[in-house]
Design a protein around this motif. Sequence first.
Motif, PDB file in Angstrom:
ATOM      1  N   ARG A  39       0.861  -1.187   0.000  1.00  0.00           N
ATOM      2  CA  ARG A  39       0.000   0.000   0.000  1.00  0.00           C
ATOM      3  C   ARG A  39       0.889   1.226   0.000  1.00  0.00           C
ATOM      4  O   ARG A  39       1.632   1.463   0.967  1.00  0.00           O
ATOM      5  N   ALA A  40       0.815   1.964  -1.087  1.00  0.00           N
ATOM      6  CA  ALA A  40       1.566   3.215  -1.194  1.00  0.00           C
ATOM      7  C   ALA A  40       0.707   4.353  -0.655  1.00  0.00           C
ATOM      8  O   ALA A  40      -0.530   4.241  -0.626  1.00  0.00           O
ATOM      9  N   PRO A  41       1.315   5.444  -0.233  1.00  0.00           N
ATOM     10  CA  PRO A  41       0.542   6.583   0.294  1.00  0.00           C
ATOM     11  C   PRO A  41      -0.509   7.052  -0.705  1.00  0.00           C
ATOM     12  O   PRO A  41      -0.209   7.276  -1.886  1.00  0.00           O
ATOM     13  N   GLY A  42      -1.744   7.154  -0.243  1.00  0.00           N
ATOM     14  CA  GLY A  42      -2.817   7.641  -1.082  1.00  0.00           C
ATOM     15  C   GLY A  42      -3.360   6.647  -2.083  1.00  0.00           C
ATOM     16  O   GLY A  42      -4.206   6.987  -2.915  1.00  0.00           O
ATOM     17  N   LYS A  43      -2.892   5.403  -2.003  1.00  0.00           N
ATOM     18  CA  LYS A  43      -3.344   4.389  -2.959  1.00  0.00           C
ATOM     19  C   LYS A  43      -3.942   3.190  -2.229  1.00  0.00           C
ATOM     20  O   LYS A  43      -3.717   3.000  -1.034  1.00  0.00           O
ATOM     21  N   GLU A  44      -4.666   2.387  -2.961  1.00  0.00           N
ATOM     22  CA  GLU A  44      -5.230   1.179  -2.392  1.00  0.00           C
ATOM     23  C   GLU A  44      -4.181   0.067  -2.343  1.00  0.00           C
ATOM     24  O   GLU A  44      -3.199   0.087  -3.093  1.00  0.00           O
ATOM     25  N   ARG A  45      -4.441  -0.900  -1.481  1.00  0.00           N
ATOM     26  CA  ARG A  45      -3.537  -2.043  -1.395  1.00  0.00           C
ATOM     27  C   ARG A  45      -3.595  -2.836  -2.702  1.00  0.00           C
ATOM     28  O   ARG A  45      -4.671  -3.031  -3.273  1.00  0.00           O
ATOM     29  N   GLU A  46      -2.445  -3.310  -3.160  1.00  0.00           N
ATOM     30  CA  GLU A  46      -2.392  -4.063  -4.406  1.00  0.00           C
ATOM     31  C   GLU A  46      -1.523  -5.307  -4.228  1.00  0.00           C
ATOM     32  O   GLU A  46      -0.580  -5.331  -3.429  1.00  0.00           O
ATOM     33  N   LEU A  47      -1.860  -6.329  -5.001  1.00  0.00           N
ATOM     34  CA  LEU A  47      -1.062  -7.551  -5.004  1.00  0.00           C
ATOM     35  C   LEU A  47       0.259  -7.280  -5.716  1.00  0.00           C
ATOM     36  O   LEU A  47       0.282  -6.712  -6.812  1.00  0.00           O
ATOM     37  N   VAL A  48       1.351  -7.698  -5.099  1.00  0.00           N
ATOM     38  CA  VAL A  48       2.666  -7.566  -5.704  1.00  0.00           C
ATOM     39  C   VAL A  48       3.108  -8.903  -6.305  1.00  0.00           C
ATOM     40  O   VAL A  48       3.502  -8.981  -7.464  1.00  0.00           O
ATOM     41  N   ALA A  49       3.054  -9.947  -5.491  1.00  0.00           N
ATOM     42  CA  ALA A  49       3.494 -11.264  -5.946  1.00  0.00           C
ATOM     43  C   ALA A  49       2.805 -12.331  -5.116  1.00  0.00           C
ATOM     44  O   ALA A  49       2.460 -12.108  -3.949  1.00  0.00           O
ATOM     45  N   HIS A  50       2.643 -13.505  -5.714  1.00  0.00           N
ATOM     46  CA  HIS A  50       1.891 -14.585  -5.098  1.00  0.00           C
ATOM     47  C   HIS A  50       2.547 -15.904  -5.497  1.00  0.00           C
ATOM     48  O   HIS A  50       3.033 -16.046  -6.628  1.00  0.00           O
ATOM     49  N   ILE A  51       2.573 -16.867  -4.561  1.00  0.00           N
ATOM     50  CA  ILE A  51       3.143 -18.169  -4.874  1.00  0.00           C
ATOM     51  C   ILE A  51       2.282 -19.257  -4.248  1.00  0.00           C
ATOM     52  O   ILE A  51       1.899 -19.161  -3.076  1.00  0.00           O
ATOM     53  N   THR A  52       1.958 -20.270  -5.017  1.00  0.00           N
ATOM     54  CA  THR A  52       1.147 -21.364  -4.508  1.00  0.00           C
ATOM     55  C   THR A  52       2.032 -22.392  -3.807  1.00  0.00           C
ATOM     56  O   THR A  52       3.274 -22.331  -3.879  1.00  0.00           O
ATOM     57  N   ARG A  53       1.395 -23.351  -3.169  1.00  0.00           N
ATOM     58  CA  ARG A  53       2.147 -24.400  -2.497  1.00  0.00           C
ATOM     59  C   ARG A  53       2.988 -25.188  -3.508  1.00  0.00           C
ATOM     60  O   ARG A  53       4.091 -25.647  -3.176  1.00  0.00           O
ATOM     61  N   GLY A  54       2.486 -25.291  -4.717  1.00  0.00           N
ATOM     62  CA  GLY A  54       3.207 -26.015  -5.757  1.00  0.00           C
ATOM     63  C   GLY A  54       4.292 -25.205  -6.448  1.00  0.00           C
ATOM     64  O   GLY A  54       5.011 -25.723  -7.298  1.00  0.00           O
ATOM     65  N   GLY A  55       4.377 -23.913  -6.089  1.00  0.00           N
ATOM     66  CA  GLY A  55       5.446 -23.090  -6.648  1.00  0.00           C
ATOM     67  C   GLY A  55       5.055 -22.224  -7.830  1.00  0.00           C
ATOM     68  O   GLY A  55       5.894 -21.530  -8.397  1.00  0.00           O
ATOM     69  N   THR A  56       3.782 -22.240  -8.192  1.00  0.00           N
ATOM     70  CA  THR A  56       3.333 -21.361  -9.283  1.00  0.00           C
ATOM     71  C   THR A  56       3.314 -19.924  -8.793  1.00  0.00           C
ATOM     72  O   THR A  56       2.795 -19.637  -7.717  1.00  0.00           O
ATOM     73  N   THR A  57       3.876 -19.027  -9.595  1.00  0.00           N
ATOM     74  CA  THR A  57       3.992 -17.627  -9.183  1.00  0.00           C
ATOM     75  C   THR A  57       3.157 -16.709 -10.064  1.00  0.00           C
ATOM     76  O   THR A  57       2.838 -17.030 -11.210  1.00  0.00           O
ATOM     77  N   TYR A  59       2.740 -12.258 -10.667  1.00  0.00           N
ATOM     78  CA  TYR A  59       3.279 -10.944 -10.343  1.00  0.00           C
ATOM     79  C   TYR A  59       2.411  -9.837 -10.909  1.00  0.00           C
ATOM     80  O   TYR A  59       1.800  -9.980 -11.972  1.00  0.00           O
ATOM     81  N   ALA A  60       2.418  -8.703 -10.235  1.00  0.00           N
ATOM     82  CA  ALA A  60       1.831  -7.499 -10.799  1.00  0.00           C
ATOM     83  C   ALA A  60       2.666  -7.085 -12.007  1.00  0.00           C
ATOM     84  O   ALA A  60       3.890  -7.255 -12.013  1.00  0.00           O
ATOM     85  N   ASP A  61       2.025  -6.544 -13.016  1.00  0.00           N
ATOM     86  CA  ASP A  61       2.745  -6.147 -14.226  1.00  0.00           C
ATOM     87  C   ASP A  61       3.864  -5.157 -13.914  1.00  0.00           C
ATOM     88  O   ASP A  61       4.931  -5.189 -14.545  1.00  0.00           O
ATOM     89  N   SER A  62       3.650  -4.306 -12.932  1.00  0.00           N
ATOM     90  CA  SER A  62       4.608  -3.249 -12.620  1.00  0.00           C
ATOM     91  C   SER A  62       5.910  -3.771 -12.018  1.00  0.00           C
ATOM     92  O   SER A  62       6.901  -3.036 -11.962  1.00  0.00           O
ATOM     93  N   VAL A  63       5.920  -5.031 -11.566  1.00  0.00           N
ATOM     94  CA  VAL A  63       7.123  -5.552 -10.915  1.00  0.00           C
ATOM     95  C   VAL A  63       7.733  -6.732 -11.659  1.00  0.00           C
ATOM     96  O   VAL A  63       8.789  -7.233 -11.258  1.00  0.00           O
ATOM     97  N   LYS A  64       7.103  -7.182 -12.715  1.00  0.00           N
ATOM     98  CA  LYS A  64       7.627  -8.332 -13.456  1.00  0.00           C
ATOM     99  C   LYS A  64       9.044  -8.067 -13.942  1.00  0.00           C
ATOM    100  O   LYS A  64       9.351  -7.002 -14.461  1.00  0.00           O
ATOM    101  N   GLY A  65       9.904  -9.060 -13.737  1.00  0.00           N
ATOM    102  CA  GLY A  65      11.295  -8.935 -14.149  1.00  0.00           C
ATOM    103  C   GLY A  65      12.181  -8.268 -13.126  1.00  0.00           C
ATOM    104  O   GLY A  65      13.411  -8.280 -13.270  1.00  0.00           O
TER     105      GLY A  65
END
Length: 121
Positions: A39-57, A59-65
């Motif tokens: 959550r950045a100042p003045g913005k809503e909370r957003e997903l950055v990255a996620h990983i499942t138990r099996g290892g599938t990931t 990412y938000a487009d803004s952080v890919k790479g």
Amino acid sequence: QVQLVESGGGLVQPGGSLRLSCAASGTIFRINDMGWYRRAPGKERELVAHITRGGTTEYADSVKGRLTISRDSAKNTDYLQMSSLKPEDTAVYYCHALLAQTKSGPMYDYWGQGTQVTVSS
């Protein structure tokens, strides 16, 4: 009781790197998904990255790479390696886990207290 404890935040210059960690502790039978939100100042909370138990990931487009999520299921811990950081990455980063405390129990969402990441020269 379950606790998620984040560590690794701080101040870094643009282009720099940080590694966030999130350790889950307490009565835990199984952790399915783990992830990081921000959550950045003045913005809503957003997903950055996620990983499942099996290892599938995912990412938000803004952080890919630039950001990489990983986990050590034996330690109930996940990590967010952050590289090529930009000022717009400045935010409070929250760890999330979807877990069950017993074999037959339901899955619940748990959150860490948040760790500040500031990217500035």
